[in-house]
Design a protein around this motif. Structure first.
Motif, PDB file in Angstrom:
ATOM      1  N   ILE A 483      69.996  51.467  -8.821  1.00  0.00           N
ATOM      2  CA  ILE A 483      68.836  52.074  -9.471  1.00  0.00           C
ATOM      3  C   ILE A 483      67.872  50.999  -9.965  1.00  0.00           C
ATOM      4  O   ILE A 483      66.649  51.111  -9.789  1.00  0.00           O
ATOM      5  N   CYS A 484      68.399  49.937 -10.565  1.00  0.00           N
ATOM      6  CA  CYS A 484      67.538  48.844 -11.036  1.00  0.00           C
ATOM      7  C   CYS A 484      66.791  48.199  -9.869  1.00  0.00           C
ATOM      8  O   CYS A 484      65.603  47.865  -9.981  1.00  0.00           O
ATOM      9  N   GLY A 485      67.479  48.011  -8.745  1.00  0.00           N
ATOM     10  CA  GLY A 485      66.839  47.421  -7.581  1.00  0.00           C
ATOM     11  C   GLY A 485      65.681  48.253  -7.073  1.00  0.00           C
ATOM     12  O   GLY A 485      64.638  47.719  -6.662  1.00  0.00           O
ATOM     13  N   LEU A 486      65.826  49.571  -7.100  1.00  0.00           N
ATOM     14  CA  LEU A 486      64.747  50.458  -6.667  1.00  0.00           C
ATOM     15  C   LEU A 486      63.613  50.481  -7.690  1.00  0.00           C
ATOM     16  O   LEU A 486      62.435  50.529  -7.322  1.00  0.00           O
ATOM     17  N   LEU A 487      63.953  50.439  -8.970  1.00  0.00           N
ATOM     18  CA  LEU A 487      62.921  50.390 -10.007  1.00  0.00           C
ATOM     19  C   LEU A 487      62.068  49.137  -9.870  1.00  0.00           C
ATOM     20  O   LEU A 487      60.839  49.176 -10.045  1.00  0.00           O
ATOM     21  N   ALA A 488      62.695  48.010  -9.560  1.00  0.00           N
ATOM     22  CA  ALA A 488      61.956  46.763  -9.420  1.00  0.00           C
ATOM     23  C   ALA A 488      60.966  46.818  -8.270  1.00  0.00           C
ATOM     24  O   ALA A 488      59.952  46.109  -8.278  1.00  0.00           O
ATOM     25  N   GLN A 489      61.239  47.672  -7.287  1.00  0.00           N
ATOM     26  CA  GLN A 489      60.334  47.840  -6.147  1.00  0.00           C
ATOM     27  C   GLN A 489      59.251  48.878  -6.430  1.00  0.00           C
ATOM     28  O   GLN A 489      58.587  49.352  -5.521  1.00  0.00           O
ATOM     29  N   LYS A 490      59.113  49.217  -7.692  1.00  0.00           N
ATOM     30  CA  LYS A 490      58.020  50.055  -8.195  1.00  0.00           C
ATOM     31  C   LYS A 490      58.178  51.542  -7.862  1.00  0.00           C
ATOM     32  O   LYS A 490      57.196  52.284  -7.868  1.00  0.00           O
ATOM     33  N   LEU A 491      59.386  51.984  -7.594  1.00  0.00           N
ATOM     34  CA  LEU A 491      59.591  53.417  -7.472  1.00  0.00           C
ATOM     35  C   LEU A 491      59.491  54.054  -8.854  1.00  0.00           C
ATOM     36  O   LEU A 491      59.970  53.476  -9.836  1.00  0.00           O
ATOM     37  N   PRO A 492      58.892  55.235  -8.969  1.00  0.00           N
ATOM     38  CA  PRO A 492      58.890  55.937 -10.248  1.00  0.00           C
ATOM     39  C   PRO A 492      60.313  56.163 -10.728  1.00  0.00           C
ATOM     40  O   PRO A 492      61.246  56.311  -9.920  1.00  0.00           O
ATOM     41  N   CYS A 493      60.515  56.191 -12.026  1.00  0.00           N
ATOM     42  CA  CYS A 493      61.873  56.276 -12.595  1.00  0.00           C
ATOM     43  C   CYS A 493      62.639  57.474 -12.044  1.00  0.00           C
ATOM     44  O   CYS A 493      63.821  57.364 -11.708  1.00  0.00           O
ATOM     45  N   ARG A 494      61.987  58.610 -11.985  1.00  0.00           N
ATOM     46  CA  ARG A 494      62.662  59.831 -11.519  1.00  0.00           C
ATOM     47  C   ARG A 494      63.171  59.655 -10.091  1.00  0.00           C
ATOM     48  O   ARG A 494      64.313  59.970  -9.781  1.00  0.00           O
ATOM     49  N   GLN A 495      62.313  59.149  -9.208  1.00  0.00           N
ATOM     50  CA  GLN A 495      62.719  58.961  -7.817  1.00  0.00           C
ATOM     51  C   GLN A 495      63.764  57.872  -7.680  1.00  0.00           C
ATOM     52  O   GLN A 495      64.685  57.986  -6.864  1.00  0.00           O
ATOM     53  N   ALA A 496      63.626  56.801  -8.457  1.00  0.00           N
ATOM     54  CA  ALA A 496      64.598  55.711  -8.365  1.00  0.00           C
ATOM     55  C   ALA A 496      65.983  56.190  -8.765  1.00  0.00           C
ATOM     56  O   ALA A 496      66.988  55.815  -8.147  1.00  0.00           O
ATOM     57  N   ALA A 497      66.053  57.023  -9.792  1.00  0.00           N
ATOM     58  CA  ALA A 497      67.351  57.540 -10.228  1.00  0.00           C
ATOM     59  C   ALA A 497      67.965  58.425  -9.151  1.00  0.00           C
ATOM     60  O   ALA A 497      69.150  58.291  -8.811  1.00  0.00           O
ATOM     61  N   MET A 498      67.169  59.330  -8.597  1.00  0.00           N
ATOM     62  CA  MET A 498      67.689  60.270  -7.603  1.00  0.00           C
ATOM     63  C   MET A 498      68.034  59.569  -6.297  1.00  0.00           C
ATOM     64  O   MET A 498      69.119  59.765  -5.727  1.00  0.00           O
ATOM     65  N   LEU A 499      67.130  58.727  -5.812  1.00  0.00           N
ATOM     66  CA  LEU A 499      67.406  58.004  -4.574  1.00  0.00           C
ATOM     67  C   LEU A 499      68.541  57.003  -4.753  1.00  0.00           C
ATOM     68  O   LEU A 499      69.317  56.765  -3.832  1.00  0.00           O
ATOM     69  N   GLY A 500      68.632  56.416  -5.952  1.00  0.00           N
ATOM     70  CA  GLY A 500      69.728  55.488  -6.210  1.00  0.00           C
ATOM     71  C   GLY A 500      71.079  56.155  -6.106  1.00  0.00           C
ATOM     72  O   GLY A 500      72.013  55.618  -5.496  1.00  0.00           O
ATOM     73  N   VAL A 501      71.188  57.350  -6.682  1.00  0.00           N
ATOM     74  CA  VAL A 501      72.433  58.104  -6.600  1.00  0.00           C
ATOM     75  C   VAL A 501      72.743  58.472  -5.151  1.00  0.00           C
ATOM     76  O   VAL A 501      73.887  58.349  -4.685  1.00  0.00           O
ATOM     77  N   TYR A 502      71.722  58.906  -4.420  1.00  0.00           N
ATOM     78  CA  TYR A 502      71.926  59.311  -3.024  1.00  0.00           C
ATOM     79  C   TYR A 502      72.334  58.119  -2.165  1.00  0.00           C
ATOM     80  O   TYR A 502      73.298  58.196  -1.380  1.00  0.00           O
ATOM     81  N   LEU A 503      71.621  56.992  -2.309  1.00  0.00           N
ATOM     82  CA  LEU A 503      71.924  55.790  -1.533  1.00  0.00           C
ATOM     83  C   LEU A 503      73.317  55.257  -1.875  1.00  0.00           C
ATOM     84  O   LEU A 503      74.077  54.853  -0.979  1.00  0.00           O
ATOM     85  N   HIS A 504      73.658  55.259  -3.135  1.00  0.00           N
ATOM     86  CA  HIS A 504      74.991  54.846  -3.590  1.00  0.00           C
ATOM     87  C   HIS A 504      76.071  55.680  -2.907  1.00  0.00           C
ATOM     88  O   HIS A 504      77.082  55.148  -2.419  1.00  0.00           O
ATOM     89  N   GLY A 505      75.856  56.994  -2.827  1.00  0.00           N
ATOM     90  CA  GLY A 505      76.821  57.872  -2.176  1.00  0.00           C
ATOM     91  C   GLY A 505      76.910  57.644  -0.684  1.00  0.00           C
ATOM     92  O   GLY A 505      78.012  57.679  -0.099  1.00  0.00           O
ATOM     93  N   LEU A 506      75.772  57.392  -0.030  1.00  0.00           N
ATOM     94  CA  LEU A 506      75.793  57.116   1.410  1.00  0.00           C
ATOM     95  C   LEU A 506      76.572  55.840   1.706  1.00  0.00           C
ATOM     96  O   LEU A 506      77.320  55.773   2.688  1.00  0.00           O
ATOM     97  N   ALA A 507      76.382  54.825   0.860  1.00  0.00           N
ATOM     98  CA  ALA A 507      77.138  53.581   1.049  1.00  0.00           C
ATOM     99  C   ALA A 507      78.628  53.836   0.864  1.00  0.00           C
ATOM    100  O   ALA A 507      79.465  53.270   1.579  1.00  0.00           O
ATOM    101  N   GLY A 508      78.975  54.689  -0.101  1.00  0.00           N
ATOM    102  CA  GLY A 508      80.373  55.053  -0.290  1.00  0.00           C
ATOM    103  C   GLY A 508      80.931  55.813   0.895  1.00  0.00           C
ATOM    104  O   GLY A 508      82.093  55.615   1.289  1.00  0.00           O
TER     105      GLY A 508
END
Length: 535
Positions: A483-508
């Motif tokens: 999530i922090c990595g996506l936030l640093a790339q200027k994603l809005p907080c809401r999207q960074a949180a949601m995409l971070g969770v989704y990306l984390h799960g895909l990697a899992g």
């Protein structure tokens, strides 16, 4: 993105399709029945002895139509079946377990058509054996406990050595929250219509759906699946379901990398993490931030962790402090690191000591950029709620701190400590718990569970990626880094949180495919984030 509907939202879509668009209910029922038959054939089910159990509502009407189609067109899909059948014929038994007085007009019509076609309702259907049992008893409208005769029928269905197919949703599962209303059908295959329902994805309901397939039968669901650009262009006044999930198309929301970029282009992450004996949390979070695409990572950690962090992750910058040094010196180092960063995360392996508490308090009061609070950061908040009040007071006084760009990532236990709610109540009401906490505290809440829920207090994201192999120490630290990595790339907080969770799960999911659930470690998840983004 894909919208997930509640029972009431699905009913509204049905009504709009029937009364405003003008597609008759009987036509939708016919399409639903055909889609179920097609999916059973496609799954290679042995339909030679099929029982269809119907209730009084429109779900039962679907069942009557399914029985008729199977009986009249036993060899219609003969070439479509993917496995050899023991017979080209289909012996269909039709059972009605509902109440005559409660039968809907559409279901009565379908029963009449069955009778006119020569299909009779069996009174002794429990005395025979079947290869497939089709559950068309309740559907998504169930809102009361399953008792009496209905419960007996469902228990009997579950006891049979036959494949179970649920029409729309297994009878006994709530479409709104996935709770089992006393007893439910344990389906091997569920064919749902128009959109997946919230209760089919939340546990325990998800356990009873088996393979879940969604079919389009012509029901109008506005913008139930659209691209990121279409989502951003949608009018604020558009009425839409408030629960949704992401698909791989949504990874396009992550900013594209430009050929003329440099390390500063993709942002700088600060991770305030680690304590004596807990350096691993900082390393995992930092590695995940890098793998998610950010350009630079700084780890703010006690001096005892400097060597191991630099050895395990030489790409990271390390700013180390002595916990026993003066508070002023420690906070001066922190202030410089915060100024350097574009986004920060605090909590993984941090501990709950007095120095750790001072770090969190300073960040909450003075940091104005996107912030993720996880693990011990949440435990500190739970110990002294005054720090959260301080954050809100600073906002009211016109200071830099704005709570709306804070992301909290509690698991069920941490959420219980933050709110004082019982764990069982939070587990039973994941969506409302996350949504209410986010609204009350003006934050984005990532409530971690087998189905993680993310809410900004208005809309709700329900994650569908990930698996049981991710239930391992350090997995949450990896999520914080993503999530922090996506936030640093200027994603809005809401999207960074949601995409971070989704990306984390895909990697899992990728890690489970390669290693199996038993052999996974948190580092395996972090190492596969870049591969998911590449693919």
């Amino acid at each position: 993105m894909e919208y997930l509907l509640s029972a009431d939202e699905m009913k509204a879509c049905d009504d709009r399709t029937i009364h405003k668009i003008g597609i008759p209910s009987a036509v939708l029922m016919e399409r639903a029945a055909l889609s179920v038959v097609e999916e059973m054939r496609h799954a290679g089910l042995d339909l030679t002895r099929t029982l269809v159990v119907c209730g009084s509502g429109n779900n039962g009407g679907d069942g009557f139509a399914i029985a008729r189609i199977l009986a009249q067109n036993a060899s219609l899909f003969q070439d479509y079946a993917v496995s050899e059948m023991s017979s080209d014929t289909c012996d269909v038994t039709l059972a009605f377990v509902g109440k005559e007085m409660s039968m809907t007009e559409e279901t009565a019509l379908q029963r009449k058509i069955c009778e006119n076609s020569g299909l009779k309702i069996s009174r002794n259907f429990m005395e025979h054996e079947y290869t497939v049992i089709v559950d068309a008893i309740f559907g998504i409208g169930l809102s009361r406990p399953v008792e009496g005769h209905y419960a007996d029928v469902i228990r009997w269905i579950n006891s049979q050595n036959a494949k179970k197919v649920a029409v729309d949703i297994p009878s006994g599962v709530s479409a709104d929250n996935g709770r089992v209303c006393g007893v439910c059908v344990e389906a091997d295959l569920t064919v749902t219509f128009a959109c997946r329902k919230v209760g089919q994805l939340l546990y325990p309901g998800a356990l009873y759906c088996g393979q879940l397939i969604c079919r389009d039968i012509g029901i109008s669901v506005r913008n139930h699946s659209r691209t990121a650009a279409e989502d951003e262009a949608a009018a604020d006044t558009e009425r839409k379901p408030y629960v949704f999930t992401y698909t791989k198309r949504d990874l396009a929301r992550i900013p594209k990398r430009k050929a003329d970029s440099n390390k500063g282009t993709f942002g700088k992450v600060l991770l305030i993490a680690g304590s004596e004996g807990m350096s691993g949390a900082a390393i995992l979070a930092a590695k995940a931030a890098f793998r998610s695409g950010c350009g630079m990572v700084r780890v703010f950690t006690p001096e005892c962790n400097r060597t191991v962090v630099q050895t395990c992750l030489p790409e990271a910058i390390v700013t180390a402090y002595e916990p026993g040094s003066s508070k002023e010196h420690m906070l001066k180092l922190l202030a410089d690191a915060l100024f350097w960063s574009d986004a920060a995360g605090i909590g993984p392996g941090l501990g709950t000591s007095l120095p750790a508490a001072a770090l969190l308090e300073y960040v909450l009061e003075y940091y104005d950029k996107p912030l993720v609070i996880d693990a011990d950061g949440l435990n500190l908040l739970a110990e002294k709620n005054s720090r959260w009040n301080l954050c809100r007071q600073s906002k009211a006084d016109g200071c830099l701190r704005s709570c709306s760009n804070i992301i909290v990532t509690p698991h069920i236990g941490e959420m219980a400590r933050l709110t004082g709610m019982e764990r069982t109540l939070i587990s039973a009401k994941l969506i409302s718990a996350a949504k209410n906490y986010a609204a009350q505290n003006d934050v984005i809440c990532v409530l971690k569970d087998a189905r993680t829920v993310v809410s900004d207090g208005r809309e709700v994201y329900l994650n569908t990626s990930g698996n049981d192999g991710m239930s391992v120490a350090g997995s949450g630290d990896v999520l914080t880094g993503v999530i922090c990595g996506l936030l640093a790339q200027k994603l809005p907080c809401r999207q960074a949180a949601m995409l971070g969770v989704y990306l984390h799960g895909l990697a899992g999911d990728l890690a489970k495919t390669e290693l199996g659930a038993y052999g996974m470690m948190a580092g395996d998840i972090a190492d596969r984030i870049g591969i998911v983004l590449r693919d």
